[in-house]
Scaffold this motif. Structure first.
Motif, mmCIF file in Angstrom:
data_model
loop_
_atom_site.group_PDB
_atom_site.id
_atom_site.type_symbol
_atom_site.label_atom_id
_atom_site.label_comp_id
_atom_site.label_asym_id
_atom_site.label_seq_id
_atom_site.Cartn_x
_atom_site.Cartn_y
_atom_site.Cartn_z
ATOM 1 N N GLU A 284 27.389 13.244 32.757
ATOM 2 C CA GLU A 284 28.783 13.101 33.423
ATOM 3 C C GLU A 284 29.374 11.899 33.111
ATOM 4 O O GLU A 284 28.497 10.883 33.076
ATOM 5 N N GLY A 285 30.547 11.477 32.713
ATOM 6 C CA GLY A 285 31.164 10.327 32.426
ATOM 7 C C GLY A 285 32.676 10.338 32.851
ATOM 8 O O GLY A 285 33.257 11.474 32.645
ATOM 9 N N SER A 286 33.473 9.375 32.891
ATOM 10 C CA SER A 286 34.627 9.080 33.219
ATOM 11 C C SER A 286 35.169 7.796 32.686
ATOM 12 O O SER A 286 34.455 6.795 32.525
ATOM 13 N N ARG A 287 36.603 7.656 32.434
ATOM 14 C CA ARG A 287 37.143 6.702 31.828
ATOM 15 C C ARG A 287 38.375 6.412 32.786
ATOM 16 O O ARG A 287 39.147 7.423 33.078
ATOM 17 N N THR A 288 38.901 5.384 33.281
ATOM 18 C CA THR A 288 40.256 5.292 33.953
ATOM 19 C C THR A 288 40.934 3.913 33.578
ATOM 20 O O THR A 288 40.176 2.947 33.339
ATOM 21 N N SER A 289 42.139 3.981 33.683
ATOM 22 C CA SER A 289 43.080 2.875 33.420
ATOM 23 C C SER A 289 42.943 1.796 34.880
ATOM 24 O O SER A 289 43.578 0.545 34.687
ATOM 25 N N VAL A 290 42.729 2.367 35.769
ATOM 26 C CA VAL A 290 42.436 1.541 37.161
ATOM 27 C C VAL A 290 40.952 1.384 37.442
ATOM 28 O O VAL A 290 40.069 2.113 37.831
ATOM 29 N N GLU A 291 40.604 -0.067 37.454
ATOM 30 C CA GLU A 291 39.197 -0.485 37.540
ATOM 31 C C GLU A 291 38.887 -0.075 38.851
ATOM 32 O O GLU A 291 39.295 -0.296 40.030
ATOM 33 N N GLY A 292 37.667 0.611 38.911
ATOM 34 C CA GLY A 292 36.938 0.947 40.162
ATOM 35 C C GLY A 292 37.512 2.139 40.675
ATOM 36 O O GLY A 292 36.998 2.564 41.941
ATOM 37 N N HIS A 293 38.263 2.956 40.137
ATOM 38 C CA HIS A 293 38.598 4.184 40.836
ATOM 39 C C HIS A 293 38.564 5.412 39.515
ATOM 40 O O HIS A 293 39.151 6.370 39.479
ATOM 41 N N GLY A 294 37.355 5.371 38.844
ATOM 42 C CA GLY A 294 36.898 6.132 38.046
ATOM 43 C C GLY A 294 36.750 7.672 38.606
ATOM 44 O O GLY A 294 35.911 7.627 39.794
ATOM 45 N N PRO A 295 37.087 8.814 38.072
ATOM 46 C CA PRO A 295 36.775 9.930 38.577
ATOM 47 C C PRO A 295 35.320 10.580 38.588
ATOM 48 O O PRO A 295 34.675 9.938 37.423
ATOM 49 N N ASP A 296 35.001 11.277 39.390
ATOM 50 C CA ASP A 296 33.811 12.082 39.035
ATOM 51 C C ASP A 296 33.886 13.693 39.022
ATOM 52 O O ASP A 296 35.068 14.092 38.961
ATOM 53 N N GLY A 297 32.783 14.429 39.155
ATOM 54 C CA GLY A 297 32.648 15.684 38.640
ATOM 55 C C GLY A 297 33.404 16.435 39.921
ATOM 56 O O GLY A 297 33.745 17.742 40.194
ATOM 57 N N ASN A 298 33.767 15.849 41.290
ATOM 58 C CA ASN A 298 34.377 16.485 42.398
ATOM 59 C C ASN A 298 35.989 16.412 42.239
ATOM 60 O O ASN A 298 36.635 16.901 43.334
ATOM 61 N N VAL A 299 36.474 15.567 41.307
ATOM 62 C CA VAL A 299 37.946 15.269 41.392
ATOM 63 C C VAL A 299 38.628 16.436 40.581
ATOM 64 O O VAL A 299 38.490 16.736 39.417
ATOM 65 N N GLN A 300 39.645 16.894 41.243
ATOM 66 C CA GLN A 300 40.419 18.154 40.562
ATOM 67 C C GLN A 300 41.525 17.743 39.833
ATOM 68 O O GLN A 300 42.111 16.576 39.824
ATOM 69 N N TYR A 301 41.431 18.384 38.394
ATOM 70 C CA TYR A 301 42.631 18.129 37.570
ATOM 71 C C TYR A 301 43.366 19.535 37.355
ATOM 72 O O TYR A 301 42.314 20.324 37.580
ATOM 73 N N ARG A 302 44.432 19.732 37.059
ATOM 74 C CA ARG A 302 45.019 21.059 36.519
ATOM 75 C C ARG A 302 44.408 21.686 35.291
ATOM 76 O O ARG A 302 44.459 20.620 34.361
ATOM 77 N N ILE A 303 44.159 22.698 34.864
ATOM 78 C CA ILE A 303 43.389 23.191 33.964
ATOM 79 C C ILE A 303 44.209 24.298 32.891
ATOM 80 O O ILE A 303 43.706 24.436 32.094
ATOM 81 N N GLY A 304 45.467 24.333 33.446
ATOM 82 C CA GLY A 304 46.390 25.179 32.485
ATOM 83 C C GLY A 304 45.846 26.599 32.115
ATOM 84 O O GLY A 304 45.331 27.303 33.120
ATOM 85 N N SER A 305 45.915 26.589 30.933
ATOM 86 C CA SER A 305 45.421 28.194 30.330
ATOM 87 C C SER A 305 44.012 28.431 30.447
ATOM 88 O O SER A 305 43.373 29.653 30.067
ATOM 89 N N ILE A 306 43.047 27.633 31.001
ATOM 90 C CA ILE A 306 41.690 28.018 31.108
ATOM 91 C C ILE A 306 41.889 29.012 32.359
ATOM 92 O O ILE A 306 41.014 29.841 32.532
ATOM 93 N N THR A 307 42.928 28.914 33.102
ATOM 94 C CA THR A 307 42.978 30.047 34.261
ATOM 95 C C THR A 307 42.931 31.278 33.757
ATOM 96 O O THR A 307 42.545 32.324 34.377
ATOM 97 N N LYS A 308 43.518 31.440 32.518
ATOM 98 C CA LYS A 308 43.644 32.859 31.702
ATOM 99 C C LYS A 308 42.116 33.494 31.768
ATOM 100 O O LYS A 308 41.945 34.653 31.967
#
Length: 461
Positions: free
Chosen positions: A47-71
């Motif tokens: 698992e890995g992440s990158r962020t523009s705000v230091e110290g606030h990198g997301p992890d595997g528990n943070v939700q994002y909208r997934i759009g058409s993967i919903t299909k």
């Protein structure tokens, strides 16, 4: 990941290459954040992440909208209805959901985007406008819903999946999201996948194309269009969902049914030579690998989920920007990094059990006319047919109780291979969809169509 076996855990050099790839993607794509995961052997191994705000990198528990993967989730619900006998994929939609204006389109065509329906809804851009503008399917489809003759070509259609969501609701008697949670999300343990965002979740952002500034994107509830793109999820949940699509789960769909979803049902769309579509799944190629999965986007978010069946490696990439990060391409790159650096160990060879009945008489060389083929019997009980030379038809067959074999792949998929015996019980020849396979080229002792010249083989002169 401490409990992972050493065969699954990526090497330090591989982990660095994975980190570098997502760092480049986040930087060059100018995304506020990006989170990724790699799955191998059905387990999350990186698992890995990158962020523009230091110290606030997301992890595997943070939700994002997934759009058409919903299909793909919606397609799973439809396949469950089919497996329960509540519908057939060849049924016209009007048999179960009449009066939509698209009654003649089959359920299989809707799943594969071959129904000829428009790509988008009429009126304002549905992803960025209120669902109140589309209170019924009449507003979703409009007065002229068709752009092509049903069944003639692949044409991606968001309204088509709205119809499938409404079909689920009609046959289940409850809202699409309720059916999804009860039948798919809860059984698979996808507790961080939902129709509305649940903290912690990322905010969706639009980044200015020519300046390093950004503004928030609206997070509209899609209403009737939910089945086409509503869901929020995490890399952890999508990794688990990807493993299900590769292996099946009897609580949701069998391995055979998810394999059917992964079978191409529509040709590539013109201009996209490496793409095709199954039943709710996209196909692509990257680095010589065939991938299945789905990409997704909604204002403020991009997403990609791909799986290489040959390598048993999957990757998920989620980012919170409207454009800039090619999430599907990055996910495919992550698969390539792992598969190229650490090739999959083959499954150990295993012989048949000692008490198994092995039909050895079927094995070996057979001739269709003068073309030599080889039948090989595998320990899983299947037969593999392939050319003895460099080219020819290949297929795999499963045994049936009546002694015949049914084709599973290639030209002979669905065709019957029938061993034909002489009066004394010995094996004479094989009948494969009217083709006669014999032990010798044009064996005069077998019923070769058209007969065999009585003078036999001879030279010229």
């Amino acid at each position: 990941m401490d409990a992972l076996s050493e065969d699954l855990r990526p090497l330090p050099s591989t982990r660095r290459a994975l980190r570098h790839r997502i760092a480049v993607a986040q930087s060059e794509g100018r995304s506020p954040s990006l989170v990724a995961a790699v799955v191998r052997g059905g387990e999350v191994v990186w698992e890995g992440s990158r962020t523009s705000v230091e110290g606030h990198g997301p992890d595997g528990n943070v939700q994002y909208r997934i759009g058409s993967i919903t299909k793909t989730f919606t397609a799973v619900l439809v396949m469950r209805l089919r497996d329960e006998g509540l519908l057939d994929l060849s049924d016209p939609l009007g048999k179960h959901l009449p009066g939509t204006g698209a009654d003649e389109v089959t359920i299989a065509q809707l799943l594969a985007h071959t129904g000829g329906l428009a790509a988008e809804t009429p009126g304002p851009w549905w992803e960025r406008s209120s669902a109140a503008l589309r209170p019924s399917l009449a507003e979703v489809l409009g007065e002229e819903p068709f752009k092509h003759t049903p069944g003639r070509r692949h044409h991606y259609s968001n309204p088509g999946y709205t119809l499938l969501g409404s079909l689920v609701e009609a046959l289940r008697g409850r809202p699409w999201e309720e059916a999804l949670r009860a039948e798919v999300l809860e059984p698979l343990g996808l507790h961080r996948t939902s129709g509305r965002p649940q903290a912690p979740h990322a905010g969706g952002w639009a980044v200015h194309p020519w300046a390093d500034v950004m503004m928030p994107e609206p997070a509209e509830d899609l209403g009737l269009m939910a089945a086409a793109g509503q869901l929020w999820s995490t890399t952890t949940d999508l990794a688990r969902f990807g493993a299900f699509l590769a292996r099946g789960d009897e609580r949701v769909l069998s391995a055979e049914s998810v394999r059917e979803m992964r079978t191409p049902s529509a040709p590539p769309e013109p201009g996209f030579a490496d793409l095709g579509y199954g039943l709710g799944l996209q196909f692509s190629t990257a680095g010589g690998r065939r991938l299945f999965g789905h990409s997704g986007s909604l204002p403020g978010f991009v997403a990609g989920l791909w799986w290489s069946e040959a390598d048993d490696v999957a990757a998920v990439v989620l980012a919170n920007c409207t454009s800039g990060v090619p999430a599907g391409t990055v996910a495919a790159d992550l698969i390539g990094i792992v598969a190229d650096a650490e090739p999959r160990f083959p499954t150990p060879w295993q012989p048949f059990p000692a008490d198994a009945e092995v039909p050895l008489e079927l094995c070996g060389t057979w001739y269709w006319g003068t073309a030599a083929h080889v039948l090989r019997l595998r320990a899983d009980g299947s037969l593999e047919l392939g050319p003895a030379g460099t080219s020819g038809r290949q297929a795999r067959f499963r045994p049936e109780e009546d002694g015949t074999w049914t084709g599973l792949t290639g030209y002979y998929a669905g065709e019957t291979l029938r061993p034909v015996r002489r009066a004394d019980g010995t094996l004479s020849h094989l009948d494969l969809g009217s083709f006669v396979f014999t032990r010798e080229p044009y064996d005069e002792g077998a019923p070769v169509p058209g007969g065999v010249d009585p003078q036999g083989w001879r030279g010229i002169g």
